[in-house]
Every structure is written in C-alpha cells, then in structure tokens.
Design a protein around this motif. Structure first.
Motif, PDB file in Angstrom:
ATOM      1  N   UNK A   1       0.849  -1.194   0.000  1.00 16.77           N
ATOM      2  CA  UNK A   1       0.000   0.000   0.000  1.00 16.77           C
ATOM      3  C   UNK A   1       0.882   1.241   0.000  1.00 16.77           C
ATOM      4  N   UNK A   2       1.903   1.205   0.857  1.00 17.35           N
ATOM      5  CA  UNK A   2       2.783   2.373   0.955  1.00 17.35           C
ATOM      6  C   UNK A   2       3.476   2.638  -0.378  1.00 17.35           C
TER       7      UNK A   2
ATOM      8  N   UNK B   1       3.638  10.957  -3.487  1.00 17.79           N
ATOM      9  CA  UNK B   1       2.697  11.621  -2.593  1.00 17.79           C
ATOM     10  C   UNK B   1       1.955  12.762  -3.271  1.00 17.79           C
ATOM     11  N   UNK B   2       2.646  13.440  -4.192  1.00 17.98           N
ATOM     12  CA  UNK B   2       2.016  14.595  -4.805  1.00 17.98           C
ATOM     13  C   UNK B   2       1.049  14.255  -5.928  1.00 17.98           C
ATOM     14  N   UNK B   3       1.017  12.998  -6.316  1.00 19.19           N
ATOM     15  CA  UNK B   3       0.235  12.621  -7.486  1.00 19.19           C
ATOM     16  C   UNK B   3      -1.113  12.057  -7.034  1.00 19.19           C
ATOM     17  N   UNK B   4      -2.221  12.742  -7.328  1.00 22.57           N
ATOM     18  CA  UNK B   4      -3.523  12.269  -6.850  1.00 22.57           C
ATOM     19  C   UNK B   4      -3.873  10.872  -7.342  1.00 22.57           C
ATOM     20  N   UNK B   5      -3.352  10.500  -8.518  1.00 24.96           N
ATOM     21  CA  UNK B   5      -3.656   9.155  -9.016  1.00 24.96           C
ATOM     22  C   UNK B   5      -2.990   8.103  -8.148  1.00 24.96           C
TER      23      UNK B   5
ATOM     24  N   UNK C   1      -2.213   8.511  -4.983  1.00 26.09           N
ATOM     25  CA  UNK C   1      -2.963   8.494  -3.723  1.00 26.09           C
ATOM     26  C   UNK C   1      -4.202   7.627  -3.847  1.00 26.09           C
ATOM     27  N   UNK C   2      -4.906   7.871  -4.937  1.00 30.79           N
ATOM     28  CA  UNK C   2      -6.175   7.174  -5.095  1.00 30.79           C
ATOM     29  C   UNK C   2      -5.946   5.674  -5.231  1.00 30.79           C
TER      30      UNK C   2
ATOM     31  N   UNK D   1      -3.517   4.014  -3.985  1.00 28.00           N
ATOM     32  CA  UNK D   1      -3.155   3.480  -2.678  1.00 28.00           C
ATOM     33  C   UNK D   1      -4.387   3.293  -1.824  1.00 28.00           C
ATOM     34  N   UNK D   2      -5.299   4.275  -1.837  1.00 22.92           N
ATOM     35  CA  UNK D   2      -6.491   4.178  -0.989  1.00 22.92           C
ATOM     36  C   UNK D   2      -7.341   2.990  -1.418  1.00 22.92           C
ATOM     37  N   UNK D   3      -7.530   2.845  -2.740  1.00 26.81           N
ATOM     38  CA  UNK D   3      -8.344   1.726  -3.220  1.00 26.81           C
ATOM     39  C   UNK D   3      -7.700   0.390  -2.854  1.00 26.81           C
TER      40      UNK D   3
ATOM     41  N   UNK E   1      -5.678  -0.202  -0.462  1.00 30.61           N
ATOM     42  CA  UNK E   1      -5.763  -0.429   0.972  1.00 30.61           C
ATOM     43  C   UNK E   1      -7.149  -0.916   1.361  1.00 30.61           C
TER      44      UNK E   1
ATOM     45  N   UNK F   1      -6.900  -0.510 -11.679  1.00 28.34           N
ATOM     46  CA  UNK F   1      -6.788   0.825 -11.108  1.00 28.34           C
ATOM     47  C   UNK F   1      -5.469   1.006 -10.375  1.00 28.34           C
TER      48      UNK F   1
ATOM     49  N   UNK G   1      -2.340   3.484 -11.354  1.00 27.36           N
ATOM     50  CA  UNK G   1      -1.981   4.610 -10.516  1.00 27.36           C
ATOM     51  C   UNK G   1      -0.623   4.505  -9.874  1.00 27.36           C
TER      52      UNK G   1
END
Lengths: 511, 664, 101
Positions: A147-148, A154-158, A160-161, A163-165, A167, A238, A242
């Motif tokens: 996940x990390x 960190x600056x790239x919203x894709x 981030x997204x 990683x969140x998905x 996780x 996805x 990302x």
C-alpha cells in the motif's frame, strides 16, 4: 533448555535469506539516516547486492534435510525456496528499474528501498509460512508495504487514489481471509498449524464438512485477491495504473508469486478433504480470469492497464496448473511463474524506460518507436510476444507445458478455453508490437517524434539497461534452453514432502 | 588432440559472437558502428580465422585416423521423449568445416573491396557472419532435428542476403520467390523427419536408416511408405540444392550481392542439400526406389541447367545455371551410390565455383565504372576484351573455366570423371546424360570466357548499350554520365587476392582424389563400408577419361569457332533451330509454366476462397471479433473506479460461492 | 453460554462492518468499518480459544497479532487518507474515481 539446543530446535538457519534481507533493509535505512540524501547514489546497489546474497543463501538451502523451522511456523522446503527466489529476483529487478524513476520524480530513494525490501520480506515469509499466525503476519507485511509503495508518489492524486483503493480492498479481503482462518481454527478444534488443520478437517462428519467449505471460500477469496483472479480482480487495473510503474511490476510478479505460493500450500495442505470443491472453485476462477482478463485487455489504451488485464489473464492460465492437481500440474505452474517473472519484468522495464524518456504510457504513443530506439523496441516486442505465447519464446514453452499438464489431468474444457483466450491475447500483444515496428515515419506519434537521444549515462539508467537485457535474454533463450528451468520446476515439486500424497501424473503411470 | 575436439563447438560459435557483437552495435549505436566500418570487418574476419584454424586442425586429426567425436547434452526431456543437441566431428564434417570456413573467409576478405562503397557494409558483414555460423552449425549437427533448425537458419540468412538491396524490386521479388520455393522443400523435409520419427522413434541419421530397413524387412512397414518418407526428406535437398522441379529460385537469387552468390548460392548453402543426402545416406541407400528418384532428378537437373546456361547473357545467371547443373551432378552421383565421388565434386566445385563467382563480381565491379551501378553491368553483351584491363581476374577465371570443364589435371576433371565412372557402373543411361552435359558445360563456360574477356570491348558501344538497357528495362539513361565511357579497371587487391588463393585449390585439389591414389576416398567413404579399395585399371580409366575429355574438347572447339574466331555465327545457328534456342533462352518455360500452373491457379483459388471468405468466413470472424470487442467494452465498464463497488463485488462473490458450494 | 452465541455475534459484527464499508461516504468511516470486521474475527478467535483450546490459547495469541497488525494497517490507511486530503481537499469516497475503465 540452554541456548544451543534451543537454536538447534528452532532451526534458525532456515531463514538465513530473510535475515540477509532484513540486515540489508536496516543497513540501507541507517546509512540513509546517517549519511543523508547523497548516499542514495549507491544504496540501491547495496539493496540489490543484499537481495543477490539472499538468492545465494537460498541456493545453498536447496535439499536441506530438515526444512521445518521455528517449531513448525516456517517451512524451507524446495517449493518455498523457488517462490522465495522468485520474489527476491522480482525485488532486485524492481530496484534496478526504479533508481532512475524515483530520482526523476524527486522522491527519496532512502525510504523507497527499505519499504520495497519489507514487502519482499513479507513475500518471502509468505512463501514458506506453515502456520496461520505467521501466514497472516507475512501476508499483511507484504500488503501494508505494498500500500505504501503504491502511494509513494505523494504529490500525485492518481497514486494516492490507487493506494487508498488498494488499501480498502486489500484490508477488506484480508479480513475475509482472516475470518476464514478463524473458522479453520475453530473447525480443527484449536489447531493453527496447516498440516494439523488438514488432518483435523479430514475427520469431519459430513454435517460439519459444510463448515470446511465455507472456510474454503473465505480463504480462497483472500488468495484470489492476492493473485488478482476474477472476480476478485477489480482493484488490479486501477492500482496498476496509478502506482509508480516499477511498483506495478513488483505487484504483478513478486506479490503474485507469493500469492501463488500461499495458494499452493494452503490448498494442498489444508483442504484435501474438500478437494472437489476447491478444484471447482478455482476452475471457475480460471475460466473467469482467462476470459475477462484477455477480452477486456483488447479495449485498453494505456500500456499499464493493458499489462494489468494481461496479468489477470495470465493468472488464469497459471491457475489451470493448480487445478490440474497432478505433480505435473504444479510443476507447470512453477515453470510458468518462472518464465512469467522474466517476460513480465522485461516488458515492465521497457515500459518504465519509455515513460522515463517520454513521460507517457499511452499505447498510441509507441507508434514508430522502432525508428528511434531499436533496443527498447526489440526488448519490449520479444517480451510481449513471449507473453502472447509465440514460439520459440519462453512463454510458448510455459503455456505448452501448462496446457499439456491440464490435458493430461483431463481438464479438456479448460485447456480449450485457454487456447482460445491465448489466441485472443496474441491479438492485443501483437497490436503493440505492430504499432512500434510497422508504422511509417510520418505516422510516428508526437512522443516518439520528440524522442530524446538514446543515452544511458544518466545515473541509474545503466542498472535499468542491465535489467532489461538480462530479462529479454532469458525470455528469448529460456524457451530453447528450457531444460534447467524445467528441471528446477520439476524438482521443486518432486522434492517437496507435501506433494508426496499428490497422485503421480496419469501420463507417468501409463508410460 | 582431444583438446581441439572439446573446443570444436567454438567453430560455429565464434562467427555467431561476431555477428551478435556487430549486430548489437548496429541496433544500439548505429552511427558509431557504421563509422567503424573496417574495424567491424576485421573483428568478424579474425573470429572466422580462428574457426578456420580450428577446422584445419580437426581435419588434420581426422586424416590421421582419429575416431569420430561426438558430444551431446540434453535439450528437452518430457517423459521418455529425449531430445539431444550437440556436435559431431567425423571426416565428412571436418572436411565440410574446412571448405565452409575457407570459402567464407576468402569471401569476407573479398567483400571489403566489393562493398567498400555500400552504405550497408557493416550490416552485410553481420549477415555474412551469421550465415557462416549457421552453416557451420549445420555441418556439425548430429541429428535431424538440429539439422532442421540450422537448415531453416541458413535459409533465413539466404533470404536476408538475397534481399539485401531491398530497394531493388527485382531483389525483393527474388527473395520472396526463394522463400516460397524453399518453404515447399522445407515442409517436405519436416514431414519426412517427423514421419521417420513416427516410424523409427529416432532422430539419429544412422539409426533411422537401419531401423527403417529392419521395419520394411520385417514387413511392419510398407516399402512404399518408406520410399515416400525418403522422398519427402529428399524434398529438402531438392529445394535447397536447386534441383528440378524446385530449381527456379536459384537464378533469381543472383539479385543479391555477388559475394553472397559465391558463398551461399555456389559453395556452401546450396551444397547443404548434397551434404544432407550424404548424412542420410544409410537411409536412402536401403531404399532402391528413392535412390532411383535421386539419381534421375540429379541427372535431369544437370542437363537442364547446362542447356539453359548456353543462352544466358547475364554473367551471374549463366553461372547460376551452371551451379544448378553441377549440383545435379553431385545429386546424381549420390543417387548412383557414388558417395565419395559426389562429395569430392562438392568440395572441388565449392572452390572453383566460388572463384568463378568472385571473378564475375570483379568483372561487374570493373564494368560499373563504364555502365553504372545497374543490372547492365552484368550483361556479357557489353563486355569483351576485358583481359587487357583486368589480367589477374581473367587468368583466374580461365583456370575456373578449365576446371569446371574438366580439363586434366585441374580439380574438376578428377571429380567429374569419378562421378561419370561410377554412374556408368550404375546405369549407362545416366552416364550418357552426364557425359553429354559435360560437353555442353565446356561449351557454355568457354562461351562465357570468350565473350567476357576476349575479342574487343563492346561496353562503349552506345547503340548496344541502349538496346541492352531497353531489354533490361533500365530507364535511367542519363544519370550515370559520371561513370560513363570510362574504362573497366582491375579490382583492388582485397578482391584479387582471394581469387588468386582460390586458384590454388581449383588447380591442385583434384590430385588428392585421382583414381590411382585416392586419398579422398580413404577419408570419406560410404558409411558402413570399409574404404572400397577398388583395383585400379588403367585401361578402364583411360577409356572413361578419354571419352569425357573428348567431348569436352569438342565443346571447346565449338565455342572457339563460334565466339573466338567467329567462323560460325551463333545467331545463324540459333535461327536454324529457333525452337531449341527459345526453349533454352526462356529457361524451358519453367517460370511461365509455374506461373500458369501454380501461381495463377492458386491466385484464382485464393480469389474464390477470398470471395467465400469475404461473405461467410470473414463475416463470422468479424462477428466474433466484434462480439469479443463489444464484450470487452461492456465488461470494461464494470471497472467504474469506485472502491466500494469493488468491495461489494468481493463480498457478493464470497456469498455467491458459499451458496453455490452449499447447493452442489 | 454456548459457543454459537459468540459466533453469531461475531458474524453479525462482521456483516455490520461489511455494510459500513460499502455504504460510508467518508474514507475515515470506511477505515473504521474495516476495524469492525477485524474485531469480529478477534471475537471469533477468542471464542474458539476459550471453548476448544483452553490449554494452549493459540486463538488469544492470534488475536494479539491481529490487533497489532490492525493498528499498523489503520496507521497506514490514515496516512494515505491524509495525503489524499492534501491533494484533493476531500475524503469523499464518491469523488475518488480518477482511475477507471
């Protein structure tokens, strides 16, 4: 109990490769803390060296008389050695391809490498874990580190997204897996060692056997998530799209190999009593994966997404070997995973290189690349053709062996479906190759027109080049000279005690 | 001596390394590599030089009677199916190694001069090296599978090299033709190999022959099937060695650069067919029917090639038909059971034909100064009197002509005489064809020599030039005035040196195989038989040799009177027998025949199939494709990007599977 | 007390977790629901441990590990939510759909 006899009882030497990786991990972390960012010029190579050392240690572990370590927590049998080796190689190549990538995105290598090594460690322990608790801990070590890594930009919203998905879905399916594990603990009357659970499950009455089936489905869901088999695959495209591309490569090879190690061990050791059910379940997964992965891949426009769907389809092929249930089936699975490691990493290395030079991964942007960068084109083409199973590449022999083993085991329908879907897969692989090679100069894409001069002198590119060349060489020669790999795959199955109960192949008994 | 045998695998590997190094350089650093032109050449030539030295050492050791050496390793195993690869050095392989490496080495040196101006210089060397490696691998192959692999590799190199000047449409067409024709033969070979494996369970040369004979003997296999398998295998050599009816690709293959014609299409690759027959000799010799087929195919090809060569105006095409005819001799010898005679002719022919081709290359190189870089530079009608401008080339070419015609004591005489002697024993009719062909050979070779090197130079005759250009369809009349009306010149030393070196074996090599002291047959003799120490009889030898020298002299006299002293007018003779003349000029109408028989028919068939295809099959395929794509598109939207939807699917599927398992 | 009661409670808790995971719009609530699911498993393990394995209490040991890992997972999850909030100024699950198809 004095220390020496305790050590002997623990058989701690079995995890020497893992210890080496851990030491490297801590070493890189400490050096980065003490020396600052300037050390990142050479810490990646330290990481690679550590991984290669672990590979050497694995080599010396082969055929150890007593593979059980830590009172049954960990098993260093040949099967686990092969899978640990796969994870280690995947990690080493991933480091090689990410040095330049991470540097170019302006993030720190000093954290990237320890996290990647942690994921590696998780994958290695997962390949050998022989007990529910260590299995779960290893699984989560791999997952959380992944996940990390997925969210490393960190600056790239894709990123981030993704990683969140990853996780959320990952945590959800590991909760499902865990629920299944708790059921197994209960059903076996308080056992956590896999072999003991398997023995206990086989004594169940028909009434309670349905509990075993429920546990099987829950556990299988967790496994299917890891190997991204349809219908537990939806995170895959996805997340692959990302993530930073080197991480995508690691997820599609290292993490998937660990998932297959988990699948093999759990299914063979724990669930022989519900053999029919798990064969049926995984046959269904194989069918869905082969069809959906290969069909949806046809419509993709992004190279990374294409490779994501292709990896789903490839997982379907590999499951075929698992479902065959014969010694040959398992061996063909291992063989295909070895080949898949090289060809997929080769393809990803090429994709990383292309995105480093042009900043894009759209398939249409590859048009006419042959004119500008023949080496990259050649490498990517060979790997894609191998993934498509074109002779004489290694992938062809891998598929041949898988289908042959499946046929021998009587899975005619699955094998036929595999043949049909692999024909479909050839279409989208060759489409990319055609895009790169055949286009006339005027049809060149913008990215290729503005292609920078080919140079390897930037820091980190040399490692990437070496990785690419090695992967492509193994992919193209591994088929013709497949005997060593073949023997490795076969002996990893025949020398592993847990497969002794497996019926020898029908073919062997006939000959 | 064991040590060299252990390193014999280096012989094919070294040129491969050279090709790979230069090839990788071309792929990754094209400009830098192209700038280092001669350095690449030196690297490749020196690597091949090492191979040559090793080959000579192996041959020396084999001559001294070392036992054949074989080293194998497992290639693939599945159950009881074992496939091995490795290499085997026996006298035949050692001899072929020497022939291939020496010719290849000299051709490579020659190439430096010939291709000096070509932008593809480095690429050409890489291909040459790749070809040498594949050919050497073919020679060392111990079983049929490996032979087949290298067979395809040399074929592939041949296509690459025929189409080397891919911007010339004729070259592109020629390489396509070679590809298609060879595919027919290779397919037969593959079927034959698989059929032999099916019936005998082995890929070994000697085992298949013995087992097949046993099977037929025991009645387990019909003799006809065995013969059919043998003929299928023979199809491979038929295509590769340009035997009738698959000979049509070889003359067209001359569109490639001349060094290629010398190396691949005269000395080595086309001889691979004969080599394969030699390797499979135990198989063929146990099936009389197959031997008949082979012998008559060879004899007919020899005759066919010779008759066509009479009227060719293109110097390289003429040599190509002569090659075909000589290959026919070798195949005929094999079919007649004259194993060592056929191989002896293979060796001598390799040297003198390579020399002739390289000589023609030097001529073309010289002519380009006059007529420009186009096919007209190969037309003999524009040559003549070149001896004054290029004496060294003329001298070596003359040696080649004498050798191929069979004038004692040059190499060609001994080998051809041995073939004729052996075929007479097998069948007088075969001998008659071979004997007649020998006369025709002498005639057309001297015709070629006289029109090229003797008489007066016709290249500056603009009227003739215009006529030739028109015939060849060259329109670029004005663009070579830079070259035009110069004088032909002698080739640079890198080109003449190989010629002079090749003249040595062309002259002397025959002496190792004289009927009274046949060292060659001591080394290379029919497998399974001890050296047939046939007692030598002067009277028999003199009759045979006398008769063949007689007809050769007749041919030469005819050529002299027609093309040198001009006492007979060739045009008048042609006008008297217009049918025969046109038959020869149009190459027995084979191209037309094949065109109407196969090409057109298959086109028509293809068109009909296409019609059917477009209406029914295509519709179906498109429909499936469309359905697949649409399914893909539809399924794609299941990925709606919302993590919670994904989680829902996960839980839903878990529930679904639980229910499903509970039900079943 | 019967073992079944504990198992039913755990199953109910698990289902509540699943429901929350699928239906919450806030990313933080989704993370909390995952904790709920893990705790349902813990309950299961504790129950089995007490009823079937009172000597070796392997289930309780397992539970300790699960709690530890859940904490790590939550920490990583919150970190990711934090960084996504920095970039997008929202934690609404409905709006995270850059990656699709």
């Amino acid at each position: 109990m004095d220390f020496a006899s305790l050590a002997a009882q623990l058989n701690a030497g079995a995890i020497l490769p893992e210890v080496l990786v851990t030491v490297t991990l801590l070493g890189v972390l400490t050096i980065d803390l003490v020396g600052g960012r300037s050390t990142s010029r050479w810490t990646p190579y330290l990481g690679i060296a550590g991984l290669l050392g672990a590979l050497g240690a694995l080599y010396y572990q082969w055929g150890q008389a007593n593979p059980t370590a830590f009172l049954g927590e960990f098993n260093a049998d040949p099967l686990s050695i092969v899978f640990r080796g796969l994870v280690v190689i995947a990690a080493a190549v991933t480091i090689a391809m990410s040095i330049r990538y991470v540097e170019q995105t302006g993030t720190s290598l000093g954290e990237f490498i320890p996290i990647l090594l942690t994921a590696t460690l998780g994958g290695m322990f997962l390949s050998g874990a022989d007990e529910l608790v260590s299995l779960y801990v290893a699984l989560e070590t791999l997952s959380i580190a992944s996940y990390l890594l997925t969210g490393y930009m960190k600056g790239d919203p894709r990123s981030n997204e993704a990683a969140l998905k990853y996780l959320l879905i990952g945590a959800a399916s590991s909760a499902v897996f865990l629920y299944g594990a708790s059921l197994l603990y209960g059903l076996s009357g308080g056992e956590t060692r896999l072999a003991a659970i398997g023995a206990a499950l086989s004594t169940l009455t028909p009434q309670t056997a349905s509990g075993a089936v429920i546990a099987l489905v829950f556990v299988a869901a967790g496994i299917a998530f890891k190997i991204s088999a349809v219908p537990f695959h939806q995170w895959t495209p996805d997340v692959y799209e990302g993530s930073p591309t080197p991480i995508t490569a690691f997820l599609s090879v290292g993490s998937k190999a660990a998932g297959f190690a988990l699948a093999t061990r759990v299914l063979v050791v724990v669930f022989p009593s519900v053999l029919e059910q798990w064969h049926f379940l995984f046959a269904a997964l194989a069918v869905l994966s082969m069809v959906l992965g290969n069909v949806v891949a046809l419509t993709q426009t992004s190279m990374k997404r294409l490779l994501a769907y292709s990896s789903i389809g490839q997982a379907g092929f590999v499951i075929l070997g698992l479902v065959a249930g014969t010694a040959e089936g398992y061996a063909s699975m291992v063989f295909y995973l070895i080949v898949y490691l090289f060809m997929n990493l080769g393809a990803f290395t090429a994709v990383v290189l292309f995105s480093l030079r042009t900043g894009t991964d759209q398939i249409s942007e590859y048009a006419g690349l042959y004119q500008k960068d023949p080496l990259l084109t050649l490498g990517l083409s060979l790997c894609l053709l191998s993934l498509g199973g074109i002779p004489p590449m290694a992938g062809f022999f891998g598929k041949l062996y898988l289908f042959w083993a499946g046929w021998q085991a009587g899975l005619y329908g699955l094998v036929l479906l595999g043949l049909v879907t692999s024909v479909v897969s050839i279409y989208y692989y060759v489409r990319v190759v055609k895009m790169m090679v055949v286009k006339e100069p005027q049809e060149m894409s913008e990215a290729v027109k503005n292609y920078p001069p080919v140079t390897w002198s930037l820091p980190g590119l040399r490692a990437l080049q070496v990785g690419l060349v090695v992967m492509v060489l193994v992919t193209s020669l591994g088929g013709i000279l497949s005997n060593p790999l073949f023997r490795l795959a076969n002996s990893s199955i025949t020398q592993t005690p847990l497969f002794q109960a497996v019926p020898p192949s029908i073919a062997n008994s006939r000959l | 001596m064991e040590a060299i045998y252990q390193y014999a695998w280096l012989i094919p590997v070294l040129p491969l390394v050279g090709a790979l190094v230069v090839g990788c350089g071309l792929v990754s650093f094209p400009e830098a590599t192209n700038r280092l032109r001669q350095l690449n050449a030196v690297l490749i030539i020196s690597l091949l030089g090492v191979s040559t030295a090793l080959s000579f050492a192996l041959l020396a050791s084999q001559v001294q009677g070392h036992l054949p050496y074989r080293q194998m390793l497992e290639w693939a195993t599945a159950g009881d199916f074992h496939l091995q690869m490795g290499f085997e050095v026996d006298p035949l392989a050692a001899l072929m190694l020497v022939v291939v490496t020496t010719v290849a080495l000299l051709v490579m040196i020659y190439t430096d001069g010939y291709m000096a101006e070509d932008p593809g210089y480095v690429r050409f060397y890489a291909y040459l090296s790749l070809f040498s490696s594949s050919m050497l691998g073919l020679v060392l192959s111990p079983n049929m599978v490996q032979v087949y692999v290298f067979w395809e590799l040399v074929g592939m190199c041949s296509y690459l090299l025929i189409g080397f000047w891919y911007d010339r449409p004729a070259a592109a067409e020629a390489c396509q033709k070679a590809f298609v024709v060879n595919r027919v033969g290779d397919f037969g070979l593959l079927l034959g190999i698989l059929g032999l494996y099916w019936s005998t369970g082995s890929f070994e040369f000697d085992l298949t022959g013995a087992r097949l004979a046993d099977l037929v003997h025991a009645g387990d296999l019909s003799g006809l099937i065995a013969a059919g398998l043998a003929v299928l295998v023979f199809l491979g050599p038929v295509a590769k060695s340009a035997q009738f009816p698959l000979h049509v690709w070889l003359p067209d293959a001359m569109e490639g650069p001349t060094p290629i014609s010398a190396l691949i299409h005269a000395a080595t690759m086309v001889a691979a067919g004969v080599f394969l027959i030699a390797r499979m000799f135990p198989l063929f010799s146990s099936i009389p029917l197959a031997m008949e087929v082979i012998a008559w195919t060879g004899a007919f090809t020899a005759f066919l090639g010779a008759t066509i060569a009479i009227t060719q105006n293109d110097i390289k095409k003429g040599l190509a038909y002569s090659t075909m005819s000589q290959l026919g001799y070798m195949v005929m010898a094999m079919g007649a059971g004259a194993y060592s005679a056929g191989l002896f002719h293979l060796v001598t022919h390799a040297y003198f034909k390579a020399m002739l081709f390289l000589g023609s290359g030097a001529v073309i190189h010289g002519m380009e100064a006059v007529v420009g870089h186009n096919p007209a530079s190969q037309d003999m009608r524009l040559m003549g009197g070149l001896r004054r401008y290029m004496p060294k080339t003329a001298f070596t070419f003359l040696i080649g002509v004498l050798a191929i015609s069979g004038i004692p004591p040059l190499a060609g005489f001994w080998s051809k005489d041995e073939i004729l002697g052996a075929t007479y024993g097998a069948s007088p009719w075969l001998w008659l064809v071979g004997w007649g062909t020998a006369g025709i050979t002498a005639f057309y070779m001297f015709r070629m020599y006289f029109t090229t090197f003797e008489g007066k130079f016709r290249g500056d005759d603009t009227r003739l030039q215009a006529q030739v250009n028109q015939e060849l369809g060259i329109h670029s009349h004005g663009d070579h005035h830079g070259h035009s009306h110069g004088h032909p010149h002698e080739a640079p030393w890198t080109m003449t040196l190989p010629l002079l070196i090749l003249a040595v074996p062309s002259t002397l090599l025959g002496l190792v195989g004289t009927p009274f002291a046949n060292y060659f047959e001591e080394l290379i003799h029919t497998p399974g038989l001890e050296s047939a120490a046939a007692e030598f009889e002067w009277s028999e030898f003199l009759t045979m040799a006398g008769s063949s020298v007689g007809i050769v002299l007749l041919g030469i006299t005819l050529a002299v009177s027609m093309y040198l002293s001009r006492r007979l007018d060739p045009a008048a003779i042609a006008a008297k027998v217009p049918f025969l003349y046109r038959l020869s000029l149009r190459k027995w109408y084979f191209d037309e025949l094949y065109d109407s028989l196969f090409v057109r028919n298959s086109r028509r068939l293809a068109r009909q199939v296409l019609n059917l295809d477009a209406r029914v099959v295509d519709g179906l395929v498109n429909l499936t494709g469309l359905v697949t794509l649409l399914t893909g598109q539809g399924l794609k939207y299941l990925e709606n990007g919302r993590a919670q939807f994904y989680a829902l699917i996960v839980f839903g599927m878990v529930l679904g599977f639980v229910v499903l398992s509970a039900v079943t | 007390m019967h073992l079944q009661f504990f198992l039913l409670l755990a199953a109910a808790l698990f289902c509540i977790g699943v429901y929350g995971l699928i239906n919450s719009r806030s990313a933080v609530r989704v993370l909390m629901c995952i904790e709920l699911m893990l705790n349902a498993v813990n309950l299961n393990l504790m129950a089995f441990s007490n009823f079937l394995d009172p000597q070796e209490i392997r289930g309780q040991v397992f539970t300790v590990f699960v709690i530890t890992i859940a904490a790590a997972e939550a920490a990583v999850g919150l970190a990711i939510v934090l960084s996504i909030y920095r970039n997008r100024d929202t934690v609404d699950m409905e709006r995270f759909n850059l990656l699709k198809w």
